[in-house]
Motif scaffolding. Structure first.
Motif, PDB file in Angstrom:
ATOM      1  N   TYR A   1      -8.998 -16.173 -24.561  1.00 33.31           N
ATOM      2  CA  TYR A   1      -7.828 -16.378 -24.015  1.00 33.31           C
ATOM      3  C   TYR A   1      -7.421 -17.989 -24.080  1.00 33.31           C
ATOM      4  O   TYR A   1      -6.186 -18.279 -23.901  1.00 33.31           O
ATOM      5  CB  TYR A   1      -7.963 -16.166 -22.390  1.00 33.31           C
ATOM      6  CG  TYR A   1      -7.785 -14.877 -22.034  1.00 33.31           C
ATOM      7  CD1 TYR A   1      -6.746 -14.193 -21.963  1.00 33.31           C
ATOM      8  CD2 TYR A   1      -8.884 -13.942 -21.677  1.00 33.31           C
ATOM      9  CE1 TYR A   1      -6.420 -12.943 -21.731  1.00 33.31           C
ATOM     10  CE2 TYR A   1      -8.670 -12.652 -21.665  1.00 33.31           C
ATOM     11  CZ  TYR A   1      -7.451 -11.969 -21.460  1.00 33.31           C
ATOM     12  OH  TYR A   1      -7.067 -10.603 -21.352  1.00 33.31           O
TER      13      TYR A   1
ATOM     14  N   HIS B   1       0.259  -4.381 -25.154  1.00 33.46           N
ATOM     15  CA  HIS B   1      -0.514  -5.561 -25.073  1.00 33.46           C
ATOM     16  C   HIS B   1       0.387  -7.027 -25.157  1.00 33.46           C
ATOM     17  O   HIS B   1       1.334  -7.037 -25.973  1.00 33.46           O
ATOM     18  CB  HIS B   1      -1.600  -5.780 -26.120  1.00 33.46           C
ATOM     19  CG  HIS B   1      -2.697  -4.983 -26.002  1.00 33.46           C
ATOM     20  ND1 HIS B   1      -3.969  -5.210 -25.628  1.00 33.46           N
ATOM     21  CD2 HIS B   1      -2.659  -3.758 -26.406  1.00 33.46           C
ATOM     22  CE1 HIS B   1      -4.696  -4.125 -25.645  1.00 33.46           C
ATOM     23  NE2 HIS B   1      -4.152  -3.130 -26.140  1.00 33.46           N
TER      24      HIS B   1
ATOM     25  N   ALA C   1      -7.315 -17.862 -19.372  1.00 38.73           N
ATOM     26  CA  ALA C   1      -7.928 -16.551 -18.520  1.00 38.73           C
ATOM     27  C   ALA C   1      -7.519 -16.544 -17.087  1.00 38.73           C
ATOM     28  O   ALA C   1      -7.259 -15.413 -16.780  1.00 38.73           O
ATOM     29  CB  ALA C   1      -9.578 -17.006 -18.782  1.00 38.73           C
TER      30      ALA C   1
ATOM     31  N   ALA D   1      -4.058 -15.308 -16.899  1.00 35.84           N
ATOM     32  CA  ALA D   1      -4.171 -13.807 -17.504  1.00 35.84           C
ATOM     33  C   ALA D   1      -4.446 -12.960 -16.033  1.00 35.84           C
ATOM     34  O   ALA D   1      -3.738 -11.921 -15.805  1.00 35.84           O
ATOM     35  CB  ALA D   1      -5.009 -13.389 -18.455  1.00 35.84           C
ATOM     36  N   VAL D   2      -5.728 -13.415 -15.603  1.00 35.53           N
ATOM     37  CA  VAL D   2      -5.757 -12.851 -14.391  1.00 35.53           C
ATOM     38  C   VAL D   2      -4.719 -12.727 -13.177  1.00 35.53           C
ATOM     39  O   VAL D   2      -4.436 -11.552 -12.672  1.00 35.53           O
ATOM     40  CB  VAL D   2      -7.268 -13.086 -13.705  1.00 35.53           C
ATOM     41  CG1 VAL D   2      -7.634 -12.722 -12.309  1.00 35.53           C
ATOM     42  CG2 VAL D   2      -8.509 -13.007 -14.926  1.00 35.53           C
TER      43      VAL D   2
ATOM     44  N   CYS E   1      -1.806 -10.234 -14.339  1.00 38.55           N
ATOM     45  CA  CYS E   1      -2.316  -8.782 -13.690  1.00 38.55           C
ATOM     46  C   CYS E   1      -2.180  -8.498 -12.313  1.00 38.55           C
ATOM     47  O   CYS E   1      -1.671  -7.629 -11.854  1.00 38.55           O
ATOM     48  CB  CYS E   1      -3.997  -8.625 -14.104  1.00 38.55           C
ATOM     49  SG  CYS E   1      -4.145  -8.641 -15.956  1.00 38.55           S
TER      50      CYS E   1
ATOM     51  N   TRP F   1     -10.104 -16.250 -12.905  1.00 31.54           N
ATOM     52  CA  TRP F   1     -11.069 -15.618 -14.096  1.00 31.54           C
ATOM     53  C   TRP F   1     -12.551 -15.439 -13.469  1.00 31.54           C
ATOM     54  O   TRP F   1     -13.233 -14.259 -13.920  1.00 31.54           O
ATOM     55  CB  TRP F   1     -11.016 -16.521 -15.340  1.00 31.54           C
ATOM     56  CG  TRP F   1     -12.321 -16.126 -16.557  1.00 31.54           C
ATOM     57  CD1 TRP F   1     -13.299 -16.790 -16.463  1.00 31.54           C
ATOM     58  CD2 TRP F   1     -11.929 -14.783 -17.273  1.00 31.54           C
ATOM     59  NE1 TRP F   1     -13.900 -15.892 -17.488  1.00 31.54           N
ATOM     60  CE2 TRP F   1     -13.119 -14.951 -17.955  1.00 31.54           C
ATOM     61  CE3 TRP F   1     -11.283 -13.910 -17.318  1.00 31.54           C
ATOM     62  CZ2 TRP F   1     -13.539 -14.014 -19.199  1.00 31.54           C
ATOM     63  CZ3 TRP F   1     -11.456 -12.938 -18.365  1.00 31.54           C
ATOM     64  CH2 TRP F   1     -12.844 -12.970 -19.047  1.00 31.54           C
TER      65      TRP F   1
ATOM     66  N   PRO G   1      -6.913  -7.435 -18.053  1.00 32.64           N
ATOM     67  CA  PRO G   1      -7.254  -8.625 -19.145  1.00 32.64           C
ATOM     68  C   PRO G   1      -7.932  -7.736 -20.240  1.00 32.64           C
ATOM     69  O   PRO G   1      -8.822  -7.060 -19.989  1.00 32.64           O
ATOM     70  CB  PRO G   1      -7.718  -9.600 -18.455  1.00 32.64           C
ATOM     71  CG  PRO G   1      -8.051  -9.407 -16.924  1.00 32.64           C
ATOM     72  CD  PRO G   1      -7.823  -8.007 -16.872  1.00 32.64           C
TER      73      PRO G   1
ATOM     74  N   THR H   1      -5.159 -10.741 -24.255  1.00 33.28           N
ATOM     75  CA  THR H   1      -3.818 -10.105 -23.680  1.00 33.28           C
ATOM     76  C   THR H   1      -3.910  -9.623 -22.470  1.00 33.28           C
ATOM     77  O   THR H   1      -5.150  -9.328 -21.750  1.00 33.28           O
ATOM     78  CB  THR H   1      -3.182  -8.902 -24.834  1.00 33.28           C
ATOM     79  OG1 THR H   1      -4.446  -7.990 -24.608  1.00 33.28           O
ATOM     80  CG2 THR H   1      -3.174  -9.466 -26.071  1.00 33.28           C
ATOM     81  N   VAL H   2      -2.846  -9.255 -21.828  1.00 30.96           N
ATOM     82  CA  VAL H   2      -2.620  -8.358 -20.704  1.00 30.96           C
ATOM     83  C   VAL H   2      -2.282  -7.176 -21.134  1.00 30.96           C
ATOM     84  O   VAL H   2      -1.369  -7.108 -21.645  1.00 30.96           O
ATOM     85  CB  VAL H   2      -1.814  -9.083 -19.513  1.00 30.96           C
ATOM     86  CG1 VAL H   2      -1.331  -8.032 -18.587  1.00 30.96           C
ATOM     87  CG2 VAL H   2      -2.310 -10.136 -18.861  1.00 30.96           C
TER      88      VAL H   2
END
Length: 392
Positions: free
Chosen positions: A11, A144, A150, A153-154, A157, A208, A236, A242-243
């Motif tokens: 990430y 994706h 990181a 990304a979380v 989501c 993360w 993730p 990626t997500v």
């Protein structure tokens, strides 16, 4: 087999707005349209085409094949890659005398007769899940999107959790299962998402570290040995940075698949922008999102979803329109001002055929033909309103 430090690094080096597309197809006998376990034959024949050989992948059953774009530096790059790969796949299928279908489920083939693909990963899945894995003869679309960071990304989501049911309703394309009209618009979601562990709407993790602690717990307690055993509908993806959005049924028409992919990319990018700009994110309990998941499964775009701000019902079409409105800023940047989704999705078109007097097999045959005509050519056509299918 799970390296959390390496995942965090993926990430850190990820690039925003890179895109990867994955489309799953059922492999069919060209005459009966039954599932046909011929993946290994297609895979072997594909070795003569270097690009195609690197783009196809096996899935749980030998009657399924996945085509992957690989990493596109932009959405348009990914779409061009995917069109090239799947055009080659459909040409190969024609030469091998097989048909490919793109629905969330196969209407009538018996899951007990489908051999599982012989790989270490899927042997582990079947051994671990038993009936739950064997029962899963489903086909979907995965998208994706690169998200750098990181933690970011979380949290992206987390922000996407409330829109998952709307995306499902838009994509619904699996009204049949076990040789019956299931009465659902997405029988795939009921069969797969509601059966597999660690699947469906995830919790909101916030960071993360919290998500990594969850994965570490699963590893320490011998719950998983591979990260891909976490099947959440948005997650993730450790390998790619990626997500990954995994909520949608496979789409019968190439134009629909591309338009849905574009919408998903816009949702991820808009969620990332909202995160960057510090816009408040609704901390919705999973039970509310699950209520909309059920409504999307049962009624699709014919139903009503909950407006989480007003806590009132609204037509699914209004929920879709609000998704358009929310993503308008990034769609303008991405050149996605005209999403080519039809007035009626796959489930609605098939139900219209049934209402017009077609049988389930005739409706499925019409869908298979639609898939072949749109995916096999270089220039997909927008699906027309459904007409009664002729007997075959």
């Amino acid at each position: 087999m799970i390296d959390l430090a390496a995942a965090s690094l993926a990430y850190a080096t990820s690039v925003d707005r890179t895109v990867g597309l994955e489309e799953e197809f059922a492999i069919l006998d060209p005459v009966t349209l039954d599932l046909a376990p011929r993946f290994e034959e297609l895979q072997a024949a594909a070795q003569a085409d270097t690009l195609l050989a690197s783009s196809i992948s096996g899935e749980l059953i030998s009657s399924e094949i996945e085509i992957r774009s690989g990493r596109g530096e932009t959405l348009q790059d990914a779409l061009v890659r995917q069109r090239d790969a799947r055009t080659r796949l459909f040409a190969l299928a024609d030469r091998m005398d097989v048909r490919l279908a793109a629905q969330g489920t196969h209407p009538w083939s018996d899951y007990r007769e489908q051999p599982n693909i012989d790989t270490e990963h899927y042997r582990r899945v079947v051994d671990g899940l038993q009936y739950v894995a064997r029962r899963n003869n489903t086909f979907s679309l995965h998208v994706h999107v690169g998200v750098q960071g990181a933690d970011r990304a979380v949290r992206v989501c987390d922000r996407l959790r409330p829109v998952l049911p709307t995306l499902l309703a838009i994509s619904a394309n699996s009204p049949y299962l076990d040789a019956r009209d299931s009465g659902l618009h997405s029988a795939r979601t009921q069969s797969f998402t509601k059966s597999f562990p660690r699947c469906g709407v995830p919790d909101a993790y916030g960071s993360w570290d919290t998500f990594a602690d969850y994965i570490d717990l699963l590893v320490r307690t011998n719950s998983i040995v591979e990260y891909t055993q976490v099947w959440w509908s948005v997650r993730p993806h450790f390998s790619f940075g990626t997500v990954e959005v995994r909520i949608c049924d496979a789409q019968a028409d190439a134009v629909e698949s591309e338009a849905l992919s574009e919408l998903i990319v816009a949702c991820v990018v808009q969620a990332a922008r909202d995160e960057d700009e510090g816009r408040p994110a609704a901390d919705l309990p999973r039970r509310l999102i699950e209520e909309n998941m059920w409504r999307a499964i049962r009624f699709g775009m014919d139903g009503r979803l909950l407006d989480f701000e007003r806590l009132e019902e609204e037509p699914a079409g209004r929920a879709r329109d609000r998704l358009w409105e929310w993503t308008a800023p990034v769609r303008a940047e991405l050149g996605l001002t005209d999403l080519r989704l039809p007035e009626r999705n796959g489930a609605q078109r098939q139900r219209a055929l049934l209402a017009a007097g077609s049988t389930m097999k005739e409706a499925f045959a019409a869908s298979v033909q639609e898939t072949h005509d749109s995916y096999a050519g270089e220039t997909p056509v927008v699906p027309e309103e459904p007409q009664e299918a002729s007997s075959r």
